[in-house]
Write an enzyme that holds these catalytic residues in place. Structure first.
Site, short mmCIF file in Angstrom:
data_model
loop_
_atom_site.label_atom_id
_atom_site.label_comp_id
_atom_site.label_asym_id
_atom_site.label_seq_id
_atom_site.Cartn_x
_atom_site.Cartn_y
_atom_site.Cartn_z
N LYS A 14 0.83 -1.21 0.00
CA LYS A 14 0.00 0.00 0.00
C LYS A 14 0.87 1.27 0.00
O LYS A 14 0.64 2.17 -0.80
CB LYS A 14 -0.94 0.02 1.23
N ARG A 128 11.93 -6.36 5.68
CA ARG A 128 11.96 -4.94 6.04
C ARG A 128 12.38 -4.76 7.50
O ARG A 128 13.12 -3.85 7.84
CB ARG A 128 10.61 -4.28 5.79
N ARG A 134 11.15 -1.37 11.28
CA ARG A 134 9.89 -0.90 11.86
C ARG A 134 9.60 -1.83 13.02
O ARG A 134 9.66 -3.04 12.87
CB ARG A 134 8.77 -0.94 10.80
N ARG A 145 -0.94 -8.92 13.21
CA ARG A 145 -1.46 -7.93 12.24
C ARG A 145 -2.26 -8.63 11.14
O ARG A 145 -3.32 -8.15 10.73
CB ARG A 145 -0.30 -7.14 11.62
#
Ligand code: AP5
Ligand code: MG
Length: 193
Positions: A14, A128, A134, A145
């Site tokens: 996204k 990532r 993150r 999630r």
């Protein structure tokens, strides 16, 4: 105005594709995840509250995110349109968004759902997490999630499908290939509206 929801599970692309879309169509980007991470890093009262949910991979309460979105829409009266990234994530948020946009004499034109197999989502997010770090990109939180997405968010696609606004996009191609599919979908929708 042209208003687009970029939809999909964590890691579906996204944020990545939002950048391409903004460049091509000059839309205003509203990412609730980015706004919340900014609140967390500034240690605001909202950020401190939101962090408890984000660190556990759970959705922040609807009233908190809906309040943030209303302000962002009002701040941009002259925009060509909005791209909503990571919002709405529950049916209650979708209803609230439709109502907010109606108050500005506009509405959602299209929801693009990025479809990516779960194994690929996990691989992307773990990668990532290793590179840029993150804090919610670790195995336990990623699983939560994805579970939240299935339990609470998938229903948003059905909600907009009932309004004939859902378009599914293959999201496990290369970034430019997926963007090509997005462009086709946006251009044909823009012609129709
Ligand atoms: P949010 O920030 O929205 O995160 P998310 O939905 O979990 O998804 P990501 O941002 O991780 O993934 P993405 O789909 O943007 O993919 P990206 O382009 O980054 O939400 C975070 C938290 O905030 C939530 O858990 C919740 O607590 C809270 N929150 C946010 N909004 C909320 C709301 N509305 N209501 C309640 N709570 C809310 O790509 C991922 C990786 O894959 C990148 O490394 C990228 O380079 C790579 N990649 C992208 N496309 C490709 C490709 N085609 N091929 C290979 N790699 C690719
Ligand atoms: Mg994102």
């Amino acid at each position: 105005m042209f208003n687009l929801i970029l939809f999909g599970p964590p890691g579906s692309g996204k944020g990545t594709q939002s950048e391409n879309i903004i460049r091509a169509y000059q839309l205003t980007h509203i990412s609730t995840g980015d706004i919340l991470r900014d609140e967390v890093s500034r240690q605001t009262a909202l950020g401190l509250e939101a962090r408890k949910y984000m660190d556990n991979g759970r959705l922040v309460p609807d009233e908190v995110v809906i309040g943030m979105i209303g302000a962002k829409i009002s701040e941009n009266p002259d925009t060509r349109g909005f791209i909503f990234d990571g919002f709405p994530r529950t049916e209650a948020q979708a209803v609230a968004l439709d109502r907010l946009l109606a108050g500005h004499q506009t509405s959602i034109d299209l929801l693009l759902s990025l479809e990516v197999p779960e194994a690929e989502l996990k691989e992307r997010l773990l990668k990532r997490g290793r590179i840029s770090g993150r804090s919610d990109d670790n195995e336990a939180v990623i699983a939560k999630r994805i579970a939240e997405y299935k339990e609470k968010t998938e229903a948003v696609a059905t909600y907009y499908d009932k309004q004939s606004k859902l378009k599914r996009i293959q999201g496990d191609l290369s970034i430019p290939e997926t963007f090509g599919l997005i462009r086709e979908a946006v251009d044909s929708c823009k012609k129709a509206v």
